[in-house]
Scaffold this motif. Structure first.
Motif, PDB file in Angstrom:
ATOM      1  N   SER A   5       0.833  -1.201   0.000  1.00 42.85           N
ATOM      2  CA  SER A   5       0.000   0.000   0.000  1.00 42.85           C
ATOM      3  C   SER A   5       0.867   1.251   0.000  1.00 42.85           C
ATOM      4  CB  SER A   5      -0.932   0.021   1.223  1.00 42.85           C
ATOM      5  OG  SER A   5      -0.178   0.106   2.421  1.00 42.85           O
ATOM      6  N   ASN A   7       0.150   5.652   0.883  1.00 43.33           N
ATOM      7  CA  ASN A   7      -0.747   6.762   1.206  1.00 43.33           C
ATOM      8  C   ASN A   7       0.068   8.040   1.379  1.00 43.33           C
ATOM      9  OD1 ASN A   7      -1.981   4.177   2.809  1.00 43.33           O
ATOM     10  ND2 ASN A   7      -3.594   5.427   1.906  1.00 43.33           N
ATOM     11  N   CYS A   9       0.890  11.404   3.194  1.00 44.88           N
ATOM     12  CA  CYS A   9       0.743  11.698   4.616  1.00 44.88           C
ATOM     13  C   CYS A   9       1.677  12.837   5.009  1.00 44.88           C
ATOM     14  CB  CYS A   9       1.054  10.438   5.430  1.00 44.88           C
ATOM     15  SG  CYS A   9       0.732  10.582   7.191  1.00 44.88           S
TER      16      CYS A   9
END
Length: 277
Positions: A5, A7, A9
């Motif tokens: 994964s 993301n 941030c």
């Protein structure tokens, strides 16, 4: 190595990976936060070891550490707390304080755990090499921290590997596993009944036997439900005093053992590591 994964941030990238481990002989997961500064230069890295029942995801989802890692330009490396899988031995009594999620950062010598529970080797050798070879980090500026069982792991590994990890801190660590129920259960199960072998994985014993040339930073909540029976920072304080080891022990009034406590002070720890390395 497989990326699981990614993301965005705080301007950086939160990543998760899966790889075949030569230490644990089973696929392992770990999480990495890369600050935006890692796009143009190699950055220091803080390895975080989590506590009982946790995976690599608890810290990155609950501690709020990324905002500080971005501010100080530091990568965060969060491994799992044990090998996992249907073939991996677990607590025969179904307890949460031993087996899956509770590797205690030791190299097990007792069957059936020795086949996979080699977390000490994984953290001190395999994972740092993997991080150094695949990510934009500076291996001369590695530091390590952790919580509870992970605080125990961070302290013991740092004391034994001062050339690998330049600084160390811990939140509510199990300071003397040889002298508390959690530790006695784990060390017996993984290492056997010869308590002489336990000393290599006991911070108080290591401080007594080896000393330590750098500062130990330890945070402890005064309202921690495990304080007296399991964590015993007073034993670490005495061992460091006797061995003339530099210990900074911060007692946080009213704080417990939870990630609310960690989130409250993780920024101070990241600053400490950024300034130390």
């Amino acid at each position: 190595m497989e990326q699981v994964s990614e993301n965005r941030c705080f301007g950086g990238r939160q990543l998760r990976f899966k790889h075949e481990s030569s230490s644990t002989n089973i696929p392992m997961h770990f999480s990495v936060f890369l600050p935006s500064s890692a796009e143009t230069a190699k950055v220091p890295a803080l390895f975080w070891l989590s506590g009982l029942t946790c995976t690599d995801e608890n810290f990155v989802q609950k501690a709020g550490a990324q905002r500080y890692a971005e501010e100080f330009g530091m990568a965060l490396i969060a491994p799992d707390t044990s090998p996992r899988g249907e073939s991996v031995a677990d607590d025969p009594d179904g307890g949460w304080d031993f087996g899956l999620g509770a590797g205690f950062y030791v190299d097990a010598t007792e069957a059936p755990f020795a086949a996979n529970y080699q977390m000490y080797s994984y953290i001190s050798r395999e994972l740092p090499e993997l991080i150094k070879n695949h990510f934009p980090v500076d291996p001369r500026r590695f530091s390590i921290s952790g919580h509870s069982m992970g605080g125990h792991g961070a302290l013991t590994i740092a004391i034994k590997h001062p050339k690998l990890f330049r600084s160390v801190s811990a939140f509510a660590p199990i300071c003397a596993p040889s002298q508390c129920p959690w530790g006695q259960k784990a060390l017996t199960g993984y290492l056997g009944s010869d308590q002489a072998t336990w000393r290599e994985y006991d911070t108080c014993a290591l401080v007594t036997d080896r000393g330590c040339d750098f500062q130990l930073l330890v945070d402890q909540g005064s309202s921690d439900q495990f304080l007296l029976e399991q964590l015993q920072p007073d034993l670490l304080q005495k061992a460091c005093l006797d061995a003339e080891v530099d210990l900074t022990l911060r007692i946080r009034d009213g704080y417990d053992h939870s990630y609310f406590y960690i989130a409250s002070f993780i920024g101070e720890h990241i600053r400490f590591h950024a300034e130390s390395i």
